[in-house]
Design a protein around this motif. Structure first.
Motif, PDB file in Angstrom:
ATOM      1  N   TRP A 118       5.825  14.080   5.793  1.00 13.60           N
ATOM      2  CA  TRP A 118       6.156  13.665   7.160  1.00 13.60           C
ATOM      3  C   TRP A 118       5.508  12.312   7.459  1.00 13.60           C
ATOM      4  N   VAL A 119       4.228  12.193   7.125  1.00 13.44           N
ATOM      5  CA  VAL A 119       3.527  10.920   7.340  1.00 13.44           C
ATOM      6  C   VAL A 119       4.164   9.818   6.499  1.00 13.44           C
ATOM      7  N   TYR A 120       4.558  10.166   5.291  1.00 13.66           N
ATOM      8  CA  TYR A 120       5.204   9.203   4.389  1.00 13.66           C
ATOM      9  C   TYR A 120       6.476   8.641   5.019  1.00 13.66           C
ATOM     10  N   PHE A 121       7.329   9.530   5.538  1.00 16.18           N
ATOM     11  CA  PHE A 121       8.573   9.075   6.154  1.00 16.18           C
ATOM     12  C   PHE A 121       8.307   8.217   7.389  1.00 16.18           C
ATOM     13  N   TYR A 122       7.303   8.600   8.156  1.00 17.84           N
ATOM     14  CA  TYR A 122       6.968   7.823   9.351  1.00 17.84           C
ATOM     15  C   TYR A 122       6.524   6.411   8.969  1.00 17.84           C
ATOM     16  N   LEU A 123       5.622   6.299   8.009  1.00 19.40           N
ATOM     17  CA  LEU A 123       5.131   4.988   7.582  1.00 19.40           C
ATOM     18  C   LEU A 123       6.241   4.177   6.922  1.00 19.40           C
ATOM     19  N   LEU A 124       7.115   4.870   6.193  1.00 18.94           N
ATOM     20  CA  LEU A 124       8.227   4.184   5.544  1.00 18.94           C
ATOM     21  C   LEU A 124       9.136   3.537   6.581  1.00 18.94           C
ATOM     22  N   ASN A 125       9.459   4.292   7.624  1.00 11.43           N
ATOM     23  CA  ASN A 125      10.279   3.746   8.704  1.00 11.43           C
ATOM     24  C   ASN A 125       9.604   2.543   9.350  1.00 11.43           C
ATOM     25  N   THR A 126       8.295   2.691   9.624  1.00  9.87           N
ATOM     26  CA  THR A 126       7.546   1.606  10.266  1.00  9.87           C
ATOM     27  C   THR A 126       7.511   0.361   9.394  1.00  9.87           C
ATOM     28  N   ALA A 127       7.177   0.552   8.125  1.00 15.55           N
ATOM     29  CA  ALA A 127       7.028  -0.589   7.219  1.00 15.55           C
ATOM     30  C   ALA A 127       8.340  -1.338   7.035  1.00 15.55           C
ATOM     31  N   TYR A 128       9.446  -0.595   6.839  1.00 14.90           N
ATOM     32  CA  TYR A 128      10.721  -1.254   6.599  1.00 14.90           C
ATOM     33  C   TYR A 128      11.317  -1.852   7.866  1.00 14.90           C
ATOM     34  N   ARG A 129      10.873  -1.387   9.013  1.00 15.50           N
ATOM     35  CA  ARG A 129      11.316  -2.003  10.259  1.00 15.50           C
ATOM     36  C   ARG A 129      10.635  -3.357  10.476  1.00 15.50           C
ATOM     37  N   LEU A 130       9.423  -3.499   9.944  1.00 18.45           N
ATOM     38  CA  LEU A 130       8.625  -4.701  10.189  1.00 18.45           C
ATOM     39  C   LEU A 130       8.635  -5.697   9.036  1.00 18.45           C
ATOM     40  N   GLY A 131       8.928  -5.233   7.830  1.00 17.72           N
ATOM     41  CA  GLY A 131       8.828  -6.127   6.675  1.00 17.72           C
ATOM     42  C   GLY A 131       9.952  -5.922   5.687  1.00 17.72           C
ATOM     43  N   ASP A 132      10.009  -6.805   4.684  1.00 17.13           N
ATOM     44  CA  ASP A 132      11.061  -6.776   3.676  1.00 17.13           C
ATOM     45  C   ASP A 132      10.806  -5.696   2.633  1.00 17.13           C
ATOM     46  N   LEU A 133      11.895  -5.078   2.187  1.00 10.30           N
ATOM     47  CA  LEU A 133      11.818  -4.061   1.143  1.00 10.30           C
ATOM     48  C   LEU A 133      11.164  -4.612  -0.121  1.00 10.30           C
ATOM     49  N   SER A 134      11.527  -5.844  -0.492  1.00 11.67           N
ATOM     50  CA  SER A 134      11.036  -6.417  -1.749  1.00 11.67           C
ATOM     51  C   SER A 134       9.537  -6.669  -1.735  1.00 11.67           C
ATOM     52  N   LEU A 135       8.919  -6.676  -0.544  1.00 12.03           N
ATOM     53  CA  LEU A 135       7.467  -6.826  -0.449  1.00 12.03           C
ATOM     54  C   LEU A 135       6.783  -5.482  -0.180  1.00 12.03           C
ATOM     55  N   ILE A 136       7.373  -4.677   0.700  1.00 10.43           N
ATOM     56  CA  ILE A 136       6.778  -3.389   1.059  1.00 10.43           C
ATOM     57  C   ILE A 136       6.725  -2.456  -0.142  1.00 10.43           C
ATOM     58  N   TYR A 137       7.839  -2.349  -0.853  1.00  8.37           N
ATOM     59  CA  TYR A 137       7.935  -1.361  -1.926  1.00  8.37           C
ATOM     60  C   TYR A 137       6.923  -1.593  -3.051  1.00  8.37           C
ATOM     61  N   PRO A 138       6.776  -2.820  -3.567  1.00  2.00           N
ATOM     62  CA  PRO A 138       5.782  -3.021  -4.631  1.00  2.00           C
ATOM     63  C   PRO A 138       4.344  -2.741  -4.186  1.00  2.00           C
ATOM     64  N   ILE A 139       4.003  -3.096  -2.945  1.00  8.58           N
ATOM     65  CA  ILE A 139       2.638  -2.829  -2.463  1.00  8.58           C
ATOM     66  C   ILE A 139       2.394  -1.321  -2.411  1.00  8.58           C
ATOM     67  N   SER A 140       3.332  -0.602  -1.799  1.00  2.00           N
ATOM     68  CA  SER A 140       3.127   0.833  -1.597  1.00  2.00           C
ATOM     69  C   SER A 140       3.105   1.592  -2.916  1.00  2.00           C
ATOM     70  N   ARG A 141       3.917   1.195  -3.875  1.00  2.00           N
ATOM     71  CA  ARG A 141       3.960   1.906  -5.145  1.00  2.00           C
ATOM     72  C   ARG A 141       2.906   1.392  -6.129  1.00  2.00           C
ATOM     73  N   GLY A 142       2.519   0.135  -5.995  1.00  2.00           N
ATOM     74  CA  GLY A 142       1.560  -0.435  -6.946  1.00  2.00           C
ATOM     75  C   GLY A 142       0.159   0.123  -6.811  1.00  2.00           C
ATOM     76  N   LEU A 143      -0.220   0.522  -5.611  1.00  2.00           N
ATOM     77  CA  LEU A 143      -1.544   1.092  -5.399  1.00  2.00           C
ATOM     78  C   LEU A 143      -1.695   2.487  -5.995  1.00  2.00           C
ATOM     79  N   ALA A 144      -0.606   3.252  -5.989  1.00  2.00           N
ATOM     80  CA  ALA A 144      -0.677   4.682  -6.283  1.00  2.00           C
ATOM     81  C   ALA A 144      -1.255   5.035  -7.653  1.00  2.00           C
ATOM     82  N   PRO A 145      -0.845   4.373  -8.761  1.00  2.00           N
ATOM     83  CA  PRO A 145      -1.350   4.826 -10.066  1.00  2.00           C
ATOM     84  C   PRO A 145      -2.873   4.830 -10.178  1.00  2.00           C
ATOM     85  N   VAL A 146      -3.530   3.765  -9.691  1.00  2.00           N
ATOM     86  CA  VAL A 146      -4.992   3.702  -9.781  1.00  2.00           C
ATOM     87  C   VAL A 146      -5.626   4.757  -8.879  1.00  2.00           C
TER      88      VAL A 146
END
Length: 279
Positions: free
Chosen positions: A70-98
């Motif tokens: 639920w929190v994920y979907f909320y933040l996803l909506n917020t992030a994509y409303r305010l910024g570009d997919l090509s910037l939001i997506y790499p940041i959000s996914r790049g942090l996760a592995p570490v």
């Protein structure tokens, strides 16, 4: 990690890039997320019906996973409303592995060899290359914070589901009931936004449900891999979806900058090679 598991996770990464490409142009992101959740429910019902009940020890993890999503979907909506997919997506996914690798080290007791850590950091670094401009003013501060929050949430549900699927005693059963529980999201989105659902073209609604089927297949493959392979290594390979998406953009749509994206792919490739040879 065995070659077979590595191939499963890389297939999941490609599927994730594909369904993101399918929904990239959708107008109403909330309704589209509801369609994707509905696309999870159908295969979930089938898997749950064909499998034994999961062990009760895994139920709290399912509940926690749905709440975190639920929190994920909320933040996803917020992030994509305010910024570009090509910037939001790499940041959000790049942090996760570490974050997942550290979390698994402390909470699950998984100890990875040095070479595996090298691979995980390479994958994260390669992904973050794609979004380095976001840290120099290309993204509004609120969008950047939302993207970083998504990274933490992705790591959280990765750890939660990784532990839950192992406790369930049956990976397909856990996956099936977890996907079926997405009905909560469907019942929240559609009744409260029915006029917006009706206003969307049928083509987009069908596309969203197809995206949900693809998304469900991708996450089911990842959950299966988590049940038998180290969570940090699975997460690192999983997030190569960002590179698949970037290469699709370069090769098929002529997007740029090409040099930065190809460099990112090379760094991630080195990380994948390091993980692949780690036992």
């Amino acid at each position: 990690m065995t070659p077979a598991i590595g191939l499963i996770v890389l297939t999941a990464a490609l599927l994730h890039a594909l369904w993101n490409a399918l929904v990239k142009g959708s107008g109403d992101k909330t309704v589209m997320l509801g369609c994707i959740a509905l696309g999870h429910v159908f295969p979930g019902l089938v898997m749950a019906g064909l499998s034994p009940l999961p062990d009760l020890a895994s139920v709290p993890f399912m509940i926690a996973s749905i709440m975190v999503h639920w929190v994920y979907f909320y933040l996803l909506n917020t992030a994509y409303r305010l910024g570009d997919l090509s910037l939001i997506y790499p940041i959000s996914r790049g942090l996760a592995p570490v974050l997942v690798a550290f979390g698994a080290q402390f909470w699950v007791g998984e100890s990875l060899p040095v070479f595996a850590w090298f691979g995980i950091f390479c994958v994260s670094a390669g992904i973050m290359i794609l979004s380095r401009s976001a840290f120099t003013g290309a993204l509004p501060a609120n969008a950047l914070l939302a993207a970083l929050g998504i990274g933490v949430i992705v790591a959280s549900y990765t750890l939660i589901d990784g532990m839950g699927v192992r406790l369930s005693g049956h990976a397909m059963s856990y996956i099936g009931w977890l996907f079926t529980a997405k009905l909560v999201i469907v019942f929240y989105v559609f009744p409260t936004r029915w006029e917006r659902v009706r206003a969307m073209p049928t083509r987009l609604l069908v596309m969203g449900m197809c995206g949900g089927l693809i998304s469900g297949a991708a996450y089911a493959l990842v959950l299966y891999a988590k049940s038998i392979a180290p969570l940090g290594m699975v997460s690192a390979l999983r997030e190569t979806s960002v590179i698949f998406a970037a290469l699709i953009g370069v090769v098929w749509f002529g997007e740029g900058p090409k040099t930065q994206r190809l460099l990112s792919a090379v760094v991630v490739g080195a990380g994948i090679a390091a993980i692949a040879v780690t036992r």
